[in-house]
Design an enzyme around this catalytic site. Structure first.
Site, short mmCIF file in Angstrom:
data_model
loop_
_atom_site.label_atom_id
_atom_site.label_comp_id
_atom_site.label_asym_id
_atom_site.label_seq_id
_atom_site.Cartn_x
_atom_site.Cartn_y
_atom_site.Cartn_z
N LYS A 1 -32.18 50.88 106.54
CA LYS A 1 -33.11 50.45 105.51
C LYS A 1 -34.56 50.72 105.88
O LYS A 1 -35.37 50.96 105.00
CB LYS A 1 -32.89 48.99 105.16
CG LYS A 1 -31.57 48.82 104.42
CD LYS A 1 -31.43 47.49 103.75
CE LYS A 1 -30.05 47.37 103.12
NZ LYS A 1 -29.57 46.01 103.03
N LYS B 1 -18.17 52.00 94.27
CA LYS B 1 -18.01 50.61 94.71
C LYS B 1 -18.89 49.68 93.85
O LYS B 1 -20.05 50.03 93.57
CB LYS B 1 -18.43 50.54 96.18
CG LYS B 1 -18.32 49.19 96.81
CD LYS B 1 -18.75 49.27 98.27
CE LYS B 1 -18.74 47.90 98.86
NZ LYS B 1 -19.86 47.49 99.59
N LYS C 1 -24.52 45.48 92.69
CA LYS C 1 -25.62 45.12 91.79
C LYS C 1 -26.65 46.25 91.77
O LYS C 1 -27.18 46.59 90.72
CB LYS C 1 -26.24 43.84 92.32
CG LYS C 1 -27.24 43.19 91.43
CD LYS C 1 -27.67 41.88 92.10
CE LYS C 1 -29.04 41.44 91.61
NZ LYS C 1 -29.05 41.10 90.20
#
Ligand code: TRP
Length: 328
Positions: free
Chosen positions: A115, A193, A196
């Site tokens: 990230k 998959k 959100k």
């Protein structure tokens, strides 16, 4: 004594079917075994690592998650359900652990490496994310932590920190074990998959017409264009969901494969929508009821935090003594 179990989720909005199958359903089953002293946390501080600039709906997201937990079957009478930030001791332990954690241990955690490269998330809190998670776990002297495989490095780090603390200050923390959930991968409406962030999710709390709409727009087997074309259920996201939510899923396999004129994708999707709408009917009602009484929900969370705080403070007293700190 019963083994202590702790797990947590970030309050990032309504939970979807992937969250349910991958975590929450398992927590409820573990609760039903009666074998654990269970703590289920809403880790609101963790969620600040990504959206500290906009906290306008943080409190609503906390209530949403609490309602999702309880409506799924977590029972506040048997499981301690609480909000992380209501138990300040987590922050104290995080701070103390930060003093004995080499930077390299945090920099090599895969979620940080990925990230910080892709999202430009390089704030201090984000680096400390897994250490805060270690504090969440260790402060309850947890033995087991039910999580998805993606969390394995975080649990490994927690064990390393526990070992280091015990080595430096004497035996204090048990080394917690991850309890990996076995579950079917839940595909989202586009076949990837369910997530959100992909915008392909179906939420447990969605209204029936939302569920129907999302499912009617789902991707199916790309080789089945007309109703009469033979289908390939093993490549179809709708069929993968049928396998989870329709006990009689096997019966639709042949008609689809044969391209039977009385069985097309529209019918298949309608059936799936019926099944999911029905499966979560009680859940939806319970969730609405809980959210219609925020002060009642808040009472549950406060009682949970009171109980969690007591245990967390007991641990902190031991920690302060072990470290020979001021006022210990
Ligand atoms: N990192 C976890 C996740 O993203 C959330 C979490 C925070 C957690 N603290 C925890 C999970 C403690 C288990 C135990 O899913």
């Amino acid at each position: 004594m019963a083994k202590v179990l702790l797990s947590g989720m970030q309050p990032t909005g309504k939970l979807h079917l992937g969250n349910f199958e991958g975590a929450l359903k398992n927590w409820v089953e573990l609760q039903e075994t009666g074998k654990y002293d269970m703590y289920c946390c809403i880790v609101d501080w963790h969620s600040l690592t990504v959206d500290a600039e906009d906290t306008s709906n943080l409190v609503d997201r906390i209530y949403d998650l609490a309602a999702d937990y309880i409506a799924s079957g977590l029972d506040p009478g048997r499981t301690t359900i609480f909000v992380q930030s209501a138990v300040k001791q987590h922050a104290e332990l995080h701070l103390l652990l930060s003093m004995i954690t080499p930077l390299g241990w945090l920099q090599r955690v895969p979620s940080y490496k990925e990230k910080s490269d892709t999202l430009n998330l390089d704030n201090y809190g984000f680096l400390g994310y897994p250490l805060l998670q270690a504090a969440d776990i260790l402060i309850y002297l947890a033995d087991v932590v039910p999580v998805g495989k993606d969390q394995a490095p975080h649990i490994e780090l927690t064990r390393e920190i526990a070992r280091r603390f015990n080595f430096l200050y004497g035996e204090t923390f048990p080394e917690p074990k991850a309890l990996f959930t076995k579950f079917a991968i839940v595909p989202g409406t586009d076949g990837r998959k369910m997530s959100k962030s992909y915008g392909n999710d179906i939420c447990m709390g969605d209204e029936p017409d939302e569920i129907r709409k999302k499912i009617s727009g789902m991707f199916t087997d790309p080789e089945k264009i007309y109703k009469g074309d033979p289908g390939h259920p093993d490549k179809c996201a709708v069929y993968m969901l049928q396998q989870i939510y329709n006990a009689e899923y096997k019966e639709i396999c042949e008609p689809c494969k044969k391209g039977q004129s009385d069985w097309g994708c529209v019918k298949c999707k309608n059936l799936l929508a019926d099944m999911i709408i029905d499966y979560f009917a009680d859940f939806r009602n319970k969730r609405k009821e809980l959210l219609s009484d925020k002060s009642g929900l808040d009472g549950i969370l406060r009682r949970g935090a009171d109980k969690a705080r007591q245990k967390a403070e007991e641990t902190m007293e031991r920690v302060r003594k072990a470290m020979k700190l001021y006022l210990s």
